[in-house]
Every structure is written in C-alpha cells, then in structure tokens.
Design a protein around this motif. Structure first.
Motif, PDB file in Angstrom:
ATOM      1  N   CYS A 111       7.006 -14.964  -1.669  1.00 12.20           N
ATOM      2  CA  CYS A 111       6.464 -13.613  -1.823  1.00 12.20           C
ATOM      3  C   CYS A 111       4.946 -13.707  -1.898  1.00 12.20           C
ATOM      4  O   CYS A 111       4.403 -14.406  -2.762  1.00 12.20           O
ATOM      5  N   GLU A 112       4.245 -13.010  -1.009  1.00 17.69           N
ATOM      6  CA  GLU A 112       2.784 -13.046  -0.948  1.00 17.69           C
ATOM      7  C   GLU A 112       2.199 -11.732  -1.463  1.00 17.69           C
ATOM      8  O   GLU A 112       2.510 -10.662  -0.932  1.00 17.69           O
ATOM      9  N   HIS A 113       1.334 -11.818  -2.456  1.00 19.70           N
ATOM     10  CA  HIS A 113       0.666 -10.625  -2.965  1.00 19.70           C
ATOM     11  C   HIS A 113      -0.366 -10.088  -1.981  1.00 19.70           C
ATOM     12  O   HIS A 113      -0.417  -8.890  -1.685  1.00 19.70           O
ATOM     13  N   ARG A 114      -1.233 -10.967  -1.501  1.00 22.74           N
ATOM     14  CA  ARG A 114      -2.404 -10.523  -0.736  1.00 22.74           C
ATOM     15  C   ARG A 114      -2.018  -9.834   0.565  1.00 22.74           C
ATOM     16  O   ARG A 114      -2.667  -8.872   0.989  1.00 22.74           O
ATOM     17  N   THR A 115      -0.957 -10.313   1.215  1.00 19.71           N
ATOM     18  CA  THR A 115      -0.548  -9.740   2.501  1.00 19.71           C
ATOM     19  C   THR A 115       0.594  -8.752   2.368  1.00 19.71           C
ATOM     20  O   THR A 115       1.013  -8.153   3.367  1.00 19.71           O
ATOM     21  N   SER A 116       1.130  -8.602   1.164  1.00 20.96           N
ATOM     22  CA  SER A 116       2.272  -7.706   0.918  1.00 20.96           C
ATOM     23  C   SER A 116       3.482  -8.096   1.768  1.00 20.96           C
ATOM     24  O   SER A 116       4.194  -7.238   2.288  1.00 20.96           O
ATOM     25  N   GLY A 161      -0.172  -7.133  -7.439  1.00 22.40           N
ATOM     26  CA  GLY A 161      -1.091  -7.731  -6.462  1.00 22.40           C
ATOM     27  C   GLY A 161      -2.034  -6.755  -5.802  1.00 22.40           C
ATOM     28  O   GLY A 161      -2.966  -7.178  -5.111  1.00 22.40           O
ATOM     29  N   ILE A 162      -1.822  -5.449  -5.996  1.00 26.13           N
ATOM     30  CA  ILE A 162      -2.757  -4.469  -5.420  1.00 26.13           C
ATOM     31  C   ILE A 162      -3.514  -3.705  -6.501  1.00 26.13           C
ATOM     32  O   ILE A 162      -4.323  -2.825  -6.186  1.00 26.13           O
ATOM     33  N   THR A 163      -3.247  -4.044  -7.766  1.00 26.12           N
ATOM     34  CA  THR A 163      -4.000  -3.429  -8.864  1.00 26.12           C
ATOM     35  C   THR A 163      -4.843  -4.443  -9.623  1.00 26.12           C
ATOM     36  O   THR A 163      -5.738  -4.051 -10.372  1.00 26.12           O
ATOM     37  N   GLN A 164      -4.570  -5.729  -9.436  1.00 25.40           N
ATOM     38  CA  GLN A 164      -5.295  -6.785 -10.132  1.00 25.40           C
ATOM     39  C   GLN A 164      -6.013  -7.654  -9.097  1.00 25.40           C
ATOM     40  O   GLN A 164      -5.370  -8.371  -8.333  1.00 25.40           O
ATOM     41  N   ALA A 165      -7.332  -7.581  -9.093  1.00 24.70           N
ATOM     42  CA  ALA A 165      -8.117  -8.269  -8.066  1.00 24.70           C
ATOM     43  C   ALA A 165      -7.895  -9.774  -8.076  1.00 24.70           C
ATOM     44  O   ALA A 165      -7.947 -10.423  -7.019  1.00 24.70           O
ATOM     45  N   ARG A 171      -5.854  -2.009  -3.598  1.00 21.37           N
ATOM     46  CA  ARG A 171      -5.734  -0.907  -2.638  1.00 21.37           C
ATOM     47  C   ARG A 171      -4.706   0.070  -3.172  1.00 21.37           C
ATOM     48  O   ARG A 171      -3.981  -0.208  -4.133  1.00 21.37           O
ATOM     49  N   ALA A 172      -4.642   1.228  -2.545  1.00 19.87           N
ATOM     50  CA  ALA A 172      -3.655   2.224  -2.932  1.00 19.87           C
ATOM     51  C   ALA A 172      -2.276   1.818  -2.435  1.00 19.87           C
ATOM     52  O   ALA A 172      -2.137   1.222  -1.358  1.00 19.87           O
ATOM     53  N   SER A 173      -1.257   2.153  -3.200  1.00 20.45           N
ATOM     54  CA  SER A 173       0.109   1.873  -2.773  1.00 20.45           C
ATOM     55  C   SER A 173       0.491   2.777  -1.612  1.00 20.45           C
ATOM     56  O   SER A 173       0.110   3.952  -1.559  1.00 20.45           O
ATOM     57  N   GLU A 174       1.243   2.221  -0.679  1.00 16.87           N
ATOM     58  CA  GLU A 174       1.754   2.990   0.453  1.00 16.87           C
ATOM     59  C   GLU A 174       3.259   3.237   0.323  1.00 16.87           C
ATOM     60  O   GLU A 174       3.889   3.728   1.260  1.00 16.87           O
ATOM     61  N   GLN A 175       3.809   2.892  -0.828  1.00 18.14           N
ATOM     62  CA  GLN A 175       5.235   3.092  -1.069  1.00 18.14           C
ATOM     63  C   GLN A 175       5.455   4.218  -2.078  1.00 18.14           C
ATOM     64  O   GLN A 175       4.591   4.511  -2.900  1.00 18.14           O
ATOM     65  N   LYS A 176       6.620   4.818  -2.017  1.00 14.69           N
ATOM     66  CA  LYS A 176       6.947   5.913  -2.940  1.00 14.69           C
ATOM     67  C   LYS A 176       7.308   5.404  -4.325  1.00 14.69           C
ATOM     68  O   LYS A 176       7.315   6.178  -5.290  1.00 14.69           O
ATOM     69  N   GLY A 177       7.622   4.139  -4.422  1.00 13.13           N
ATOM     70  CA  GLY A 177       8.010   3.584  -5.715  1.00 13.13           C
ATOM     71  C   GLY A 177       7.757   2.104  -5.771  1.00 13.13           C
ATOM     72  O   GLY A 177       7.144   1.515  -4.877  1.00 13.13           O
ATOM     73  N   ARG A 178       8.219   1.506  -6.840  1.00 16.04           N
ATOM     74  CA  ARG A 178       8.130   0.062  -7.040  1.00 16.04           C
ATOM     75  C   ARG A 178       9.574  -0.420  -7.077  1.00 16.04           C
ATOM     76  O   ARG A 178      10.257  -0.299  -8.086  1.00 16.04           O
ATOM     77  N   ASN A 179      10.010  -0.923  -5.969  1.00 13.91           N
ATOM     78  CA  ASN A 179      11.429  -1.062  -5.707  1.00 13.91           C
ATOM     79  C   ASN A 179      11.945  -2.496  -5.829  1.00 13.91           C
ATOM     80  O   ASN A 179      11.192  -3.465  -5.760  1.00 13.91           O
ATOM     81  N   VAL A 180      13.249  -2.564  -5.964  1.00 17.19           N
ATOM     82  CA  VAL A 180      13.982  -3.790  -5.681  1.00 17.19           C
ATOM     83  C   VAL A 180      14.584  -3.592  -4.297  1.00 17.19           C
ATOM     84  O   VAL A 180      15.269  -2.596  -4.040  1.00 17.19           O
ATOM     85  N   PHE A 181      14.300  -4.536  -3.400  1.00 10.00           N
ATOM     86  CA  PHE A 181      14.758  -4.424  -2.019  1.00 10.00           C
ATOM     87  C   PHE A 181      15.890  -5.403  -1.721  1.00 10.00           C
ATOM     88  O   PHE A 181      15.984  -6.481  -2.327  1.00 10.00           O
ATOM     89  N   ARG A 182      16.706  -5.023  -0.748  1.00 14.45           N
ATOM     90  CA  ARG A 182      17.721  -5.908  -0.185  1.00 14.45           C
ATOM     91  C   ARG A 182      17.394  -6.131   1.286  1.00 14.45           C
ATOM     92  O   ARG A 182      17.339  -5.178   2.068  1.00 14.45           O
ATOM     93  N   LEU A 183      17.156  -7.383   1.643  1.00 13.04           N
ATOM     94  CA  LEU A 183      16.900  -7.754   3.030  1.00 13.04           C
ATOM     95  C   LEU A 183      18.157  -8.423   3.568  1.00 13.04           C
ATOM     96  O   LEU A 183      18.502  -9.542   3.169  1.00 13.04           O
ATOM     97  N   ALA A 184      18.862  -7.727   4.442  1.00 10.55           N
ATOM     98  CA  ALA A 184      20.128  -8.229   4.975  1.00 10.55           C
ATOM     99  C   ALA A 184      19.890  -9.374   5.948  1.00 10.55           C
ATOM    100  O   ALA A 184      18.792  -9.517   6.503  1.00 10.55           O
ATOM    101  N   PRO A 185      20.904 -10.197   6.187  1.00  2.00           N
ATOM    102  CA  PRO A 185      20.748 -11.303   7.131  1.00  2.00           C
ATOM    103  C   PRO A 185      20.326 -10.862   8.531  1.00  2.00           C
ATOM    104  O   PRO A 185      19.687 -11.637   9.257  1.00  2.00           O
ATOM    105  N   ASP A 186      20.651  -9.617   8.917  1.00  3.67           N
ATOM    106  CA  ASP A 186      20.240  -9.133  10.243  1.00  3.67           C
ATOM    107  C   ASP A 186      18.827  -8.550  10.253  1.00  3.67           C
ATOM    108  O   ASP A 186      18.372  -8.028  11.267  1.00  3.67           O
ATOM    109  N   GLY A 187      18.120  -8.637   9.110  1.00  2.00           N
ATOM    110  CA  GLY A 187      16.745  -8.157   9.037  1.00  2.00           C
ATOM    111  C   GLY A 187      16.588  -6.737   8.558  1.00  2.00           C
ATOM    112  O   GLY A 187      15.458  -6.253   8.393  1.00  2.00           O
ATOM    113  N   THR A 188      17.687  -6.047   8.281  1.00  2.00           N
ATOM    114  CA  THR A 188      17.618  -4.671   7.789  1.00  2.00           C
ATOM    115  C   THR A 188      17.110  -4.659   6.346  1.00  2.00           C
ATOM    116  O   THR A 188      17.642  -5.371   5.484  1.00  2.00           O
TER     117      THR A 188
END
Length: 325
Positions: A111-116, A161-165, A171-188
């Motif tokens: 997980c990369e902070h700088r590149t999101s 990573g976008i609030t602590q230099a 930078r400003a968040s571009e997401q509606k929330g601070r989520n837990v994501f599921r990345l499926a094996p097919d990339g979804t």
C-alpha cells in the motif's frame, strides 16, 4: 535493491517480558496465566532487530524475498531483514509505502501513501498497479492489506497519507468516504464497508469467515472509538458488524491472528492479545506505541513488532495464521 550495513541475525536482546502476572488482564489470575502461557514463555525476551527508523510499519514475512520486509513510512523507504543475518534497503524511495502482504504466489503486495495505490511486486522486480482509482477519483492513501486464499485483496483507505506531509503528499480527498475495499481476483474494486472514520489494520480469521478491522480515527484527533470491529465474510460481502474489542491506550493499528484464532493488535502501549471470542489475554509492552505486527520466521512462530523507530521480535509458542514459510 541496494545493500546497507549488516545486522545481526536476531538482534540484540533488550529486556525480558514482564511476566504472566502483568500479561493477564481481565481474567482470574490462574486462568489468565494458563491462557497466556500457551502463547508466551514467561522467560521469552524481546529483541531489537533494527533501531534506525523514523516510523516503522507494515511488516510481512516474505520467504521468496529472504526474510522480513517492512516500511519506514516517514523515511520513504522499505527495508529487508534477512533470516540468515543482514539488513538491506529493499526499496528507496518507496512512495511512502505502509502496509505489506504476500499473496499465494509469494509476491509482495504494498500500500503506497504518496501515489494512493495498491501495487504488486512481480518476481522480476517489476511493479504492477492493482488499484489506484475508484468511482472517478484517486484513492486516499491505502494503508494496510490482507490477501485471502482465493486471491481477493482486502485493503483500507484512510486519509493519513494525504493529510500528513511526513507520510505522503497533502491534497484534498477525491473519495466520498474512508473505505475498506475488496479487490476481487478479476480486478473488480468495490467498497466493502464505509462505516469507519479512519480504517487501519485488518486481518482475516484463520478460516477466513471473519474480517477484523481497526478503527484509528482518534489518532488524528477525530471523534471515533478506539476499537477493533469484526464482520462476517460470505460470498465477498461483509455482514453482522460488531465490536470485537476496545483499546484503552492509543488506537489499534496493525492486527494479526494465530492459527487458534487469537487476535493481536499494535496499540498505544504495545501488543494486546485477545482470544477468538474477544476475551483480553495479555499484553506485550513496548516503549511507546506499537504500530504494526507480523508473524514469521522459519516456523511462523516469531512475532515481529514495529514500534516507532524500532523493529522488535519475540519467540512465541503459537504459529501465525496464513504465514508463508
């Protein structure tokens, strides 16, 4: 990957653990001693493997890479402590990498902070981007990840990573929330839950039927409980959200489980341990906060602790779940 100064194989012994009487928390003493003694020998010693970091995080045992990989987030590099002895700079710069995991093929997920981004290191060293955008916007700053046996990657996306230099690029968040994501094996990529102020560490139970997620919003001064929540996992969905454990000092950060289902979390004063049903079992103290933890070693019984500028290790009697050996 460049070489750095050598390091001892197992580090320098600093101090013994403080005994089962201290480790037992909210159980009758005899029962506490019995349960925690199944995890730790009272004579076990905490060893310092590395003490030149700025903020150590994201440890993972990666046999294909030679040992323990961890992130020095604020120094913008990743390090490798080899099982046979030796310390190496693994990746510099690291895009303020934080959490790391290993997939079923032994490849490193970071997980990369700088590149999101969430990225995968291929066997030849090439970097493949697995996730960086959702719903038209960049992710916040992916923090921690866990890989299921079917290849699904669950990861958290708080805004540290976008609030602590010192941990990324403000930078400003571009997401509606601070989520837990599921990345499926097919990339979804899909939101698994958005019910957190700042989701942080996460781990699956040994049977992968439960996902534990740490709420760390209070670390940034926001109004949020310091707790670990549990979710049932079925057909790629989360349900039955409940509080698994609350943390009295600091916030829960990284979290791991052993093969018997005990839960271990880095907190404001060390590693706290709970039974699979949420009973407090004990405490491994550290000098200052413990950010993240990992089981590893040749038999999966060594517990590594990232505590500020240090990486520590202690031998246990149990084996970490899903540890690659």
């Amino acid at each position: 990957m460049t070489n750095a100064s050598p390091a001892p194989r197992r580090g320098i012994a600093r101090r013994p653990l403080l005994g089962l009487a201290l480790l037992g928390v909210c159980l009758p003493k005899a029962r506490a001693a019995d349960e925690i003694s199944a995890v730790l020998d009272p004579a076990a010693r905490v060893e310092t493997l590395y003490d030149d970091g700025e903020w150590c995080e994201g440890p993972v045992w990666a046999p294909a890479l030679g040992g323990l990989v961890f992130s020095d987030v604020r120094r913008n590099r990743m390090m490798l402590i080899r099982e046979g002895g030796g310390l190496e700079v693994f990746r510099d710069p690291s895009n303020n990498a934080n959490g790391n995991a290993v997939d079923g093929q032994g490849r490193l997920i970071t997980c990369e902070h700088r590149t999101s981004r969430v990225v995968r290191r291929e066997r030849d060293g090439a970097i493949t981007v697995l996730a960086e955008r959702f719903d038209g916007g960049r992710l916040n700053s992916p923090n921690d990840a866990v890989v299921a046996r079917d290849g699904t990657i669950w990861f958290t996306d708080p805004t540290f990573g976008i609030t602590q230099a010192e941990e990324g690029t403000p930078r400003a968040s571009e997401q509606k929330g601070r989520n837990v994501f599921r990345l499926a094996p097919d990339g979804t990529l899909a939101v698994a839950t958005s019910n957190f102020v700042q989701p942080n560490g996460l781990v699956l139970s040994p049977d992968e039927r439960v996902l534990y997620v740490c709420e760390s919003g209070a670390a940034g001064g926001e109004k949020a409980p310091s707790e670990i929540r549990a979710f049932d996992v079925a057909d790629g969905r989360l349900s039955n959200e409940r509080v698994f454990a609350r943390v009295a000092k600091g916030v829960p950060d990284g979290v791991k489980v052993d093969t018997d289902g005990r839960v271990y979390a880095g907190t404001g004063d060390g590693v706290r341990i709970w039974s699979a049903d949420g009973r407090p079992l004990g405490h491994i103290p550290t000098e200052g906060p413990c950010a993240n933890i990992a089981f590893g070693g040749p038999d999966g019984r060594r517990l590594f602790l990232c505590a500020g500028r240090r990486v520590l290790a202690v031998e246990t009697k149990v084996r970490g779940a899903a540890v690659r050996t």
